[in-house]
Each structure stands twice: as structure tokens, then as C-alpha cells.
Design an enzyme around this catalytic site. Structure first.
Site, short mmCIF file in Angstrom:
data_model
loop_
_atom_site.label_atom_id
_atom_site.label_comp_id
_atom_site.label_asym_id
_atom_site.label_seq_id
_atom_site.Cartn_x
_atom_site.Cartn_y
_atom_site.Cartn_z
N ASP A 37 0.87 -1.18 0.00
CA ASP A 37 0.00 0.00 0.00
C ASP A 37 0.91 1.23 0.00
O ASP A 37 2.07 1.15 0.41
CB ASP A 37 -0.90 0.01 1.25
CG ASP A 37 -2.13 0.90 1.07
OD1 ASP A 37 -3.24 0.36 0.84
OD2 ASP A 37 -1.98 2.14 1.14
N ASP A 63 4.24 2.62 -4.32
CA ASP A 63 3.38 3.48 -5.11
C ASP A 63 3.28 2.84 -6.49
O ASP A 63 4.26 2.85 -7.26
CB ASP A 63 4.00 4.89 -5.21
CG ASP A 63 3.17 5.83 -6.07
OD1 ASP A 63 2.20 5.36 -6.73
OD2 ASP A 63 3.49 7.03 -6.10
N VAL A 64 2.14 2.27 -6.81
CA VAL A 64 2.02 1.50 -8.06
C VAL A 64 2.18 2.37 -9.31
O VAL A 64 2.40 1.84 -10.39
CB VAL A 64 0.69 0.70 -8.14
CG1 VAL A 64 0.62 -0.35 -7.04
CG2 VAL A 64 -0.52 1.62 -8.11
N ASN A 90 -5.29 -3.97 -7.17
CA ASN A 90 -6.49 -3.41 -6.54
C ASN A 90 -6.35 -1.93 -6.19
O ASN A 90 -7.35 -1.23 -6.06
CB ASN A 90 -6.79 -4.23 -5.28
CG ASN A 90 -7.83 -3.59 -4.42
OD1 ASN A 90 -9.02 -3.65 -4.72
ND2 ASN A 90 -7.39 -2.91 -3.37
N TYR A 156 -11.46 8.77 -14.11
CA TYR A 156 -11.74 7.48 -13.44
C TYR A 156 -12.38 6.50 -14.43
O TYR A 156 -11.98 5.35 -14.54
CB TYR A 156 -12.65 7.70 -12.24
CG TYR A 156 -12.88 6.45 -11.41
CD1 TYR A 156 -11.93 6.03 -10.48
CD2 TYR A 156 -14.04 5.69 -11.55
CE1 TYR A 156 -12.13 4.88 -9.71
CE2 TYR A 156 -14.25 4.55 -10.79
CZ TYR A 156 -13.29 4.15 -9.87
OH TYR A 156 -13.50 3.00 -9.12
N LYS A 160 -10.81 2.99 -15.75
CA LYS A 160 -11.47 1.71 -15.48
C LYS A 160 -11.86 1.00 -16.78
O LYS A 160 -11.86 -0.23 -16.83
CB LYS A 160 -12.67 1.91 -14.56
CG LYS A 160 -12.25 2.29 -13.12
CD LYS A 160 -11.45 1.17 -12.45
CE LYS A 160 -11.01 1.52 -11.05
NZ LYS A 160 -10.24 0.41 -10.42
N1 LIG Z 1 -15.52 1.63 -3.22
C1 LIG Z 1 -16.21 1.47 -4.34
O1 LIG Z 1 -17.41 1.79 -4.41
C2 LIG Z 1 -15.54 0.89 -5.57
C3 LIG Z 1 -16.34 0.54 -6.65
C4 LIG Z 1 -15.74 0.00 -7.78
C5 LIG Z 1 -14.39 -0.19 -7.83
N2 LIG Z 1 -13.62 0.18 -6.75
C6 LIG Z 1 -12.18 -0.03 -6.87
O2 LIG Z 1 -11.73 -0.82 -5.80
C7 LIG Z 1 -10.34 -0.58 -5.59
C8 LIG Z 1 -10.08 -0.40 -4.11
O3 LIG Z 1 -10.73 0.78 -3.68
P1 LIG Z 1 -11.48 0.93 -2.28
O4 LIG Z 1 -12.86 1.37 -2.57
O5 LIG Z 1 -11.24 -0.26 -1.45
O6 LIG Z 1 -10.71 2.22 -1.73
P2 LIG Z 1 -9.83 2.51 -0.42
O7 LIG Z 1 -9.44 3.94 -0.53
O8 LIG Z 1 -10.56 2.08 0.80
O9 LIG Z 1 -8.56 1.58 -0.62
C9 LIG Z 1 -7.60 1.83 -1.63
C10 LIG Z 1 -6.20 1.60 -1.10
O10 LIG Z 1 -5.26 1.87 -2.16
C11 LIG Z 1 -4.17 2.58 -1.61
N3 LIG Z 1 -3.49 3.36 -2.65
C12 LIG Z 1 -3.88 4.54 -3.18
N4 LIG Z 1 -2.98 4.97 -4.08
C13 LIG Z 1 -2.01 4.02 -4.13
C14 LIG Z 1 -0.81 3.89 -4.87
N5 LIG Z 1 -0.39 4.84 -5.72
N6 LIG Z 1 -0.05 2.78 -4.69
C15 LIG Z 1 -0.43 1.83 -3.79
N7 LIG Z 1 -1.54 1.91 -3.05
C16 LIG Z 1 -2.33 2.99 -3.23
C17 LIG Z 1 -4.78 3.47 -0.53
O11 LIG Z 1 -3.81 3.89 0.43
C18 LIG Z 1 -5.84 2.54 0.07
O12 LIG Z 1 -5.34 1.82 1.17
C19 LIG Z 1 -9.99 0.63 -6.46
O13 LIG Z 1 -9.33 0.18 -7.64
C20 LIG Z 1 -11.34 1.22 -6.78
O14 LIG Z 1 -11.33 1.94 -7.99
C21 LIG Z 1 -14.17 0.70 -5.62
#
Ligand SMILES: NC(=O)c1ccc[n+]([C@@H]2O[C@H](COP(=O)([O-])OP(=O)(O)OC[C@H]3O[C@@H](n4cnc5c(N)ncnc54)[C@H](O)[C@@H]3O)[C@@H](O)[C@H]2O)c1
Length: 252
Positions: A37, A63-64, A90, A156, A160
Site C-alpha cells: 500500500d 506506489d504502483v 487493486n 476514473y 477503469k
Molecule cells: N468503493 C467502491 O465503491 C468501488 C467501486 C468499484 C471499484 N472500486 C475499486 O476498488 C479498488 C479499491 O478501492 P477501495 O474502494 O477499497 O478504496 P480505499 O481507498 O478504501 O482503498 C484503496 C487503497 O489503495 C491505496 N493506494 C492509493 N494509491 C495508491 C498507490 N499509488 N499505490 C499503492 N496503493 C495505493 C490506498 O492507500 C488505500 O489503502 C480501487 O481500484 C477502486 O477503484 C471501488
């Protein structure tokens, strides 16, 4: 036997939300985890939580969106466990639901850099060893914004749509070499990705159009089992798939 017994899994964005739930679900199924993370505090917390379940876990900050950081992360996982069987791309961020005309270069680069280029960097870094072993499993976190235009902002939505293309390209290119690549498209999940406080008014209005048909929001634990299925041999004939987990929101 547990579904992922002994399997080595690397999860990005593992410190919160969906990534955290995937890490814990994989741990319960016997996986050995390398958790990454951008937040060091979150890495420490999820490594502790996974170890508390009795599973093996190591982690690192990464940092991805930076190729060097991704290569160091992959090398760290290989050093820790000798190989990587499953990768969950993710990590992701939202774009404040910014419409195109107000999207700055900086916002565009950041969102595309993390959500799309980041997943590509990880795939590029893990594929050579997977090809050598003739086996590998990549799971990408897509979104319903991978196939709809009004649930995120422009950057976004583009990121996606792009990651769905990445999934299909990898599945089509490497499927005959023992490598599977699939993705999950969650609907709306309660995580830390956004409070909604900073949303652009046009993005908010667009999104609100969908609210009338939106089912109850998911909790991350309702998404993680899909990743377990994709990581396990139960899905061995599934490749290039986009599994929508949205309680029927987009079926309406
Ligand atoms: N929450 C939703 O409604 C939803 C819906 C569809 C898709 N998603 C996708 O699910 C995935 C996870 O999101 P989430 O909702 O759990 O959000 P979240 O913010 O709770 O978790 C995301 C994590 O990614 C980490 N992160 C951010 N930038 C980063 C980087 N550059 N390198 C490494 N880590 C990094 C953050 O610190 C965080 O811990 C994302 O790809 C998001 O687009 C989420």
C-alpha cells in the site's frame, strides 16, 4: 483443504477497503500474503491483522504509479516467498467525479497513473517469472465504470475502461501459457475511497441519476469472495472475465 492453501498472493492497495477484505479472505483460505500500500501505517496494520489470523504475511510500501517502486515490491515478494502465484491489482483512487472540461493534467495523470498504468506496471513486472513457470493468476479490480459512463468522473471512467482492456489483452495473450487474468467490477462499496465532500457538482448530479436504482451499498467482505473464487482452481476455466458484483445495479 482451504481453497488457496500455500498459494503466494500479492495484493496492492491492501491497507483499506476492498484490498484489505481480499487480504483477510485469502488469509482465511490458507494463502501466504505479500501486502502493499502507499501508506506505511496501513501496511503495518494489515500485516498484523493477517498474521493474527495465523497466516504468513509480509508487506511493503509501494506506489504502483512508479515503475521503480513496483519492481522493488515484486522483488520483495519474490524474496519473501520465492514466487508469486496470484496478483491482485487493486490499488485505486477516485477523481472527485471531475468532468473532462475541469480535469487538470495533474488529476488526469494521477488517476490514470495509479488505476491503469499502475496495474500495467505490476503485470509487466510479474509476467516474465509467471511465463517461466507456466502458471500465473492476475485479478484486477475493475468497476462498473469499466463499462458505464456516468458513475465516475472522466479520468476514473477512462482508467477503469482501460483496466478492463488490460485484463482482456493479458488473458488473450497469455491464456495458452498457463496465465489467467480476470477482473471484478464492484458497484458501490463502503470504503475509504471517497467521502463525497470534494465531488464536482456535475459529477455528483450525473451519479445521483443512478441512485434511484442503486441497491444497498456493499461492504468489502461482499466483494472479497469473488476474488477468492478467481484466485482458486474453482475458476480454472475462467479467463478474461469481468465479474460484476453490484447486486444487480447495472442489470436494471
Ligand atoms: N468503493 C467502491 O465503491 C468501488 C467501486 C468499484 C471499484 N472500486 C475499486 O476498488 C479498488 C479499491 O478501492 P477501495 O474502494 O477499497 O478504496 P480505499 O481507498 O478504501 O482503498 C484503496 C487503497 O489503495 C491505496 N493506494 C492509493 N494509491 C495508491 C498507490 N499509488 N499505490 C499503492 N496503493 C495505493 C490506498 O492507500 C488505500 O489503502 C480501487 O481500484 C477502486 O477503484 C471501488
Amino acid at each position: 483443504m482451504a481453497l488457496l492453501e500455500g498459494r503466494v498472493a500479492l495484493v496492492t492497495g491492501a491497507g483499506s477497503g476492498i484490498g484489505e477484505a481480499i487480504a483477510l479472505a485469502f488469509a482465511r483460505e490458507g494463502a501466504r500474503l505479500f501486502l502493499a500500500d502507499i501508506s506505511a501505517e496501513r501496511v503495518a496494520k494489515i500485516v498484523d491483522a493477517v498474521q493474527a489470523l495465523g497466516a504468513e504475511a509480509e508487506g511493503c510500501t509501494a506506489d504502483v504509479s512508479q515503475d521503480g517502486s513496483v519492481r522493488a515490491m515484486v522483488a520483495g515478494a519474490e524474496r519473501a516467498f520465492g514466487r508469486i502465484d496470484v496478483v491482485c491489482n487493486n490499488a485505486g483512487i477516485l477523481d472527485r467525479l471531475m468532468p473532462a472540461h475541469d480535469t487538470t493534467d495533474e488529476l488526469w495523470d494521477r488517476v490514470i497513473g495509479i488505476n491503469l498504468t499502475g496495474a500495467f506496471y505490476v503485470c509487466r513486472a510479474v509476467l516474465p517469472a509467471m511465463l517461466e513457470r507456466g502458471i500465473g493468476n492476475i485479478i484486477n479490480t475493475h468497476s462498473i465504470s469499466s463499462f458505464l459512463g456516468g458513475r465516475g468522473g472522466t479520468a476514473y471512467t477512462v482508467s477503469k475502461h482501460g483496466i478492463l482492456g488490460l485484463t482482456r489483452a493479458i488473458a488473450a495473450t497469455y491464456g495458452t501459457r498457463g496465465i489467467r487474468c480476470n477482473g471484478i467490477s464492484p458497484g458501490s462499496v463502503q470504503t475509504n475511497i471517497s467521502t463525497g465532500d470534494d465531488w464536482h457538482e456535475m459529477g455528483r448530479a450525473l451519479r445521483e441519476k443512478g441512485l434511484a436504482t442503486r441497491p444497498e451499498r456493499a461492504v468489502p467482505d461482499e466483494i472479497a469472495p469473488v476474488a477468492v473464487f478467481l484466485a482458486s482452481d474453482m475458476s480454472r476455466y475462467v479467463n478474461g472475465a469481468n465479474i460484476v458484483a453490484d447486486a444487480g445495479w447495472t442489470a436494471y
